[in-house]
Design an enzyme around this catalytic site. Structure first.
Site, PDB file in Angstrom:
ATOM      1  N   PHE A 151       0.765  -1.111  -0.085  1.00 49.27           N
ATOM      2  CA  PHE A 151      -0.436  -0.173  -0.063  1.00 49.27           C
ATOM      3  C   PHE A 151       0.758   1.400  -0.297  1.00 49.27           C
ATOM      4  CE2 PHE A 151       1.268  -0.268   4.844  1.00 49.27           C
ATOM      5  CZ  PHE A 151       1.451   1.418   4.734  1.00 49.27           C
ATOM      6  N   LYS A 175      -1.381  -6.511  -9.748  1.00 51.81           N
ATOM      7  CA  LYS A 175      -2.298  -7.465  -8.356  1.00 51.81           C
ATOM      8  C   LYS A 175      -1.745  -5.810  -7.215  1.00 51.81           C
ATOM      9  CE  LYS A 175      -2.739  -8.478  -4.567  1.00 51.81           C
ATOM     10  NZ  LYS A 175      -3.532  -8.088  -3.762  1.00 51.81           N
ATOM     11  N   SER A 228       5.097  -7.286   3.141  1.00 48.12           N
ATOM     12  CA  SER A 228       5.952  -7.607   4.842  1.00 48.12           C
ATOM     13  C   SER A 228       6.377  -9.137   4.063  1.00 48.12           C
ATOM     14  CB  SER A 228       4.443  -7.673   5.630  1.00 48.12           C
ATOM     15  OG  SER A 228       3.863  -9.013   5.237  1.00 48.12           O
ATOM     16  N   CYS A 283       9.800   1.643   2.994  1.00 46.11           N
ATOM     17  CA  CYS A 283      10.033   0.503   3.147  1.00 46.11           C
ATOM     18  C   CYS A 283      12.169   0.795   3.834  1.00 46.11           C
ATOM     19  CB  CYS A 283      10.703  -0.506   2.350  1.00 46.11           C
ATOM     20  SG  CYS A 283      11.193   0.119   0.961  1.00 46.11           S
ATOM     21  N   GLU A 385       9.491  -4.243  12.966  1.00 43.76           N
ATOM     22  CA  GLU A 385       9.318  -2.747  11.514  1.00 43.76           C
ATOM     23  C   GLU A 385       7.951  -2.242  12.532  1.00 43.76           C
ATOM     24  OE1 GLU A 385       8.201  -3.639   8.174  1.00 43.76           O
ATOM     25  OE2 GLU A 385       9.287  -2.092   7.179  1.00 43.76           O
TER      26      GLU A 385
HETATM   27  P1  NAD Z   1       1.406  -6.600   2.846  1.00 36.27           P
HETATM   28  O1  NAD Z   1       2.112  -7.378   3.039  1.00 36.27           O
HETATM   29  O2  NAD Z   1       1.114  -6.325   4.046  1.00 36.27           O
HETATM   30  O3  NAD Z   1       0.571  -7.041   1.459  1.00 36.27           O
HETATM   31  C1  NAD Z   1       1.540  -6.412  -0.105  1.00 36.27           C
HETATM   32  C2  NAD Z   1       0.397  -7.256  -0.535  1.00 36.27           C
HETATM   33  O4  NAD Z   1       0.062  -8.551  -0.293  1.00 36.27           O
HETATM   34  C3  NAD Z   1      -0.936  -6.746  -1.008  1.00 36.27           C
HETATM   35  O5  NAD Z   1      -0.933  -7.014  -2.387  1.00 36.27           O
HETATM   36  C4  NAD Z   1      -1.325  -7.795   0.004  1.00 36.27           C
HETATM   37  O6  NAD Z   1      -2.849  -7.712  -0.749  1.00 36.27           O
HETATM   38  C5  NAD Z   1      -0.937  -8.593  -0.847  1.00 36.27           C
HETATM   39  N1  NAD Z   1      -1.296  -9.869   0.043  1.00 36.27           N
HETATM   40  C6  NAD Z   1      -1.503  -9.641   1.829  1.00 36.27           C
HETATM   41  N2  NAD Z   1      -1.614 -11.157   2.640  1.00 36.27           N
HETATM   42  C7  NAD Z   1      -1.941 -12.039   1.383  1.00 36.27           C
HETATM   43  C8  NAD Z   1      -1.602 -13.900   1.692  1.00 36.27           C
HETATM   44  N3  NAD Z   1      -1.650 -13.908   2.250  1.00 36.27           N
HETATM   45  N4  NAD Z   1      -1.356 -14.584   0.500  1.00 36.27           N
HETATM   46  C9  NAD Z   1      -1.335 -13.335  -0.539  1.00 36.27           C
HETATM   47  N5  NAD Z   1      -1.473 -12.227  -1.133  1.00 36.27           N
HETATM   48  C10 NAD Z   1      -2.065 -11.150   0.029  1.00 36.27           C
HETATM   49  O7  NAD Z   1       2.256  -5.284   3.008  1.00 36.27           O
HETATM   50  P2  NAD Z   1       1.550  -4.073   3.082  1.00 36.27           P
HETATM   51  O8  NAD Z   1       1.212  -3.654   4.782  1.00 36.27           O
HETATM   52  O9  NAD Z   1       0.957  -3.731   1.884  1.00 36.27           O
HETATM   53  O10 NAD Z   1       3.379  -3.420   2.810  1.00 36.27           O
HETATM   54  C11 NAD Z   1       3.731  -2.554   3.994  1.00 36.27           C
HETATM   55  C12 NAD Z   1       5.271  -3.201   3.864  1.00 36.27           C
HETATM   56  O11 NAD Z   1       5.850  -3.058   2.350  1.00 36.27           O
HETATM   57  C13 NAD Z   1       6.093  -3.005   5.250  1.00 36.27           C
HETATM   58  O12 NAD Z   1       6.477  -4.299   5.169  1.00 36.27           O
HETATM   59  C14 NAD Z   1       7.520  -2.268   4.078  1.00 36.27           C
HETATM   60  O13 NAD Z   1       8.308  -2.353   4.647  1.00 36.27           O
HETATM   61  C15 NAD Z   1       7.169  -3.167   3.125  1.00 36.27           C
HETATM   62  N6  NAD Z   1       7.450  -2.718   1.766  1.00 36.27           N
HETATM   63  C16 NAD Z   1       9.284  -3.745   1.503  1.00 36.27           C
HETATM   64  C17 NAD Z   1      10.035  -3.081  -0.120  1.00 36.27           C
HETATM   65  C18 NAD Z   1      10.979  -3.367   0.075  1.00 36.27           C
HETATM   66  O14 NAD Z   1      11.273  -3.174  -1.343  1.00 36.27           O
HETATM   67  N7  NAD Z   1      11.204  -4.124   0.543  1.00 36.27           N
HETATM   68  C19 NAD Z   1       9.019  -1.708  -0.504  1.00 36.27           C
HETATM   69  C20 NAD Z   1       7.595  -1.487   0.144  1.00 36.27           C
HETATM   70  C21 NAD Z   1       7.142  -1.906   1.047  1.00 36.27           C
END
Ligand code: NAD
Length: 485
Positions: A151, A175, A228, A283, A385
């Site tokens: 997000f 997605k 995450s 991140c 985090e």
């Molecule tokens: P999230 O893991 O909750 O969701 C990420 C994506 O995964 C979304 O599209 C969500 O719909 C999907 N998803 C969620 N549960 C799932 C499941 N059980 N099976 C399959 N898909 C699923 O993460 P978030 O809260 O949207 O984003 C924040 C996180 O992203 C933070 O931890 C941040 O550090 C990380 N992030 C990392 C980077 C990087 O480059 N390392 C960049 C941006 C954000």
């Protein structure tokens, strides 16, 4: 009032989902319901895969010079609609307009980098590997790739992948985040106007059901996941079992170290941006501040003085510096970490709870700048985090102690050092186990032509997004050895 249920974009057409399951998209500045994300079905995911697969061969045999014409047109469309697009990110995410504009700049940068595919995708050759025999490598596209996006940068993160995937001749399914999908829908309206051939680039909303279908299908090649670490590791394992290519960019806890010889005046604005930019939901955001030796007290004092100047408010108002957290659950999580810090015995020297916006307690998800002193490396707030505007400060004796703390943490996304010593800087980049290192830079964000790195629990896979690694991820090196008699 009817609320719009967002549509998928599949095979060049807008398609309504038949699912009954939806997720509300909320404006975090005031709690208003903006739209609903359909949590699409397995059948809808299979439909998207089928469309992307069917268009692959025609797209793959389209010369790269013709493929990238569409990207040039898309870049122009983003520029023409720049202000409206930035406002849309602010509306659904809450970040300031300047932060949304910055996100779009980085998005455009990636589109532009992908237009260099005729040189980036070049192979190499060598003649006479034996008498009269030549050998070459050609870099070929593979089929249907997809991304699963977070997000916090709803348009920039997908752009780390899809422009390169389609420029190299693959077809693609985005997605988007189910929490912040509206800006991506608007991008697809522009892609539709440009007239990409049907099925080359598709938008599919949803949650775990569609993601599992995309991974399990024999007709997809690989996943770029950003989100995450918990979800990323699950999907990494699943991709391994299915024999898929995968790059997982996960969570982070980025340590920022300040040496006694750092220039305090120049360092403080960097620290403020690092920890409080995007309301700490980056991140690459600072996660823990390590002050080395006697610089601790002056840094602490200057930091509090600078933090109280930060103007909190609705991202849409031009003169504010920090917007709300992007969701109620995100805000509650940050509040629980603040409670945890107090419980663990850290000293709360700036409390961002119960912050007033425009003189009143708001419906929005606001937390102001928060600072903890007297933090120790074993505390939860120093380990996990937080993803919000909180600075835990640990005072360490020397650079060795700082590096030991950093390297003991499970994450390794980024780390920065502030110093005027070249020796310390070299030591830091040599020994610190983090993928993106900043020297006198608070947010070590690689531009599009460099890989977005990451180590330990912040990255799983072999090839990073962006840069040369990104091109390798979306292509196979085929070797041709030839002899003509
Ligand atoms: P999230 O893991 O909750 O969701 C990420 C994506 O995964 C979304 O599209 C969500 O719909 C999907 N998803 C969620 N549960 C799932 C499941 N059980 N099976 C399959 N898909 C699923 O993460 P978030 O809260 O949207 O984003 C924040 C996180 O992203 C933070 O931890 C941040 O550090 C990380 N992030 C990392 C980077 C990087 O480059 N390392 C960049 C941006 C954000």
């Amino acid at each position: 009032m009817t609320v719009e249920i967002l549509k998928n974009y599949i095979n060049g057409k807008w398609v309504e989902s038949e699912t009954e399951k939806t997720r509300d998209v909320i404006n975090p500045a005031n709690g208003e319901l903006l739209a609903q994300t359909p949590l699409c079905t397995k059948e809808e995911a299979l439909f998207a895969i089928k469309a992307a697969k069917a268009s692959f061969w025609r797209w793959r045999t389209t010369p790269a010079q013709s493929r990238i014409r569409y990207l040039y047109d898309f870049r122009d469309a983003l520029e023409e609609n720049f202000d409206e697009l930035a406002e849309m990110v602010t509306l659904e995410h809450g970040k300031t307009l300047d932060e949304s504009r910055g996100e779009y700049r980085r998005t455009i940068e990636n589109i532009e980098a992908a237009t260099h595919i005729p040189s980036l995708q070049m192979g190499y050759n060598f003649e006479d590997i034996a008498s009269g025999i030549d050998e070459m490598v050609i870099k070929q596209p593979l089929g249907v790739f997809f991304c699963v996006a977070p997000f916090n940068f709803p348009v920039m993160v997908p752009a780390w992948f899809w422009p390169y995937a389609i420029a190299t001749g693959n077809t693609y399914i985005v997605k988007p985040s189910d929490q912040c999908p509206i800006s991506m829908v608007r991008q697809f309206e522009l892609l539709d106007e440009i007239g990409f051939p049907d099925g080359v680039i598709n938008l599919l909303h949803g949650g775990s059901e569609v993601v599992s279908t995309l991974i399990e299908s024999p007709d997809t090649v690989g996943l770029s996941f950003v989100g995450s670490t918990r979800i990323g590791k699950l999907l990494y394992k699943k991709c391994g079992e299915m024999g898929k290519r995968v790059q997982v960019q996960g969570g982070a806890k980025n340590f920022i170290t300040i040496m006694p010889d750092a220039d305090i005046e120049r360092t403080i604005p960097n620290i403020i941006t690092s920890f409080y930019g995007n309301t700490g939901q980056r991140c690459l955001a600072g996660g823990v501040l390590l002050t080395v030796g006697d610089i601790h007290e002056p840094i602490k004092k200057s930091l509090v003085e600078a933090a109280v100047q930060i103007k909190i408010g609705k991202g849409i108002d031009e003169d504010i510096h920090m917007g709300p957290l992007a969701s109620k659950s995100g805000m509650d999580k940050v509040l629980s970490y603040i409670e945890k810090g107090i419980e663990e015995g850290a000293e709360l020297i700036l409390d961002g709870r119960n912050i007033k916006v425009d003189g009143t307690l708001s419906e929005g998800f606001f937390i102001g700048p928060t600072i903890f002193d007297k933090v120790t490396s074993d505390m939860v707030i120093a380990q996990e985090e937080i993803f919000g505007p909180v600075i835990p400060i640990i005072n360490v004796k020397n650079l060795d102690e700082a590096i030991d703390i950093i390297n003991a943490n499970r994450y390794g996304n980024a780390s920065s050092l502030f110093t005027s010593s070249g020796k310390a800087a070299r030591e830091y980049q040599y020994r610190v186990l983090a993928g993106n290192i900043g020297i006198n830079i608070g947010v070590a964000a690689p531009i599009a032509t460099f890989p977005f790195s990451g180590m330990k629990d912040s990255f799983k896979g072999d090839l990073h997004g962006q840069g040369r690694s990104g091109i390798d991820f979306f292509t196979e090196d085929k070797v041709v050895i030839s002899r003509w008699l």
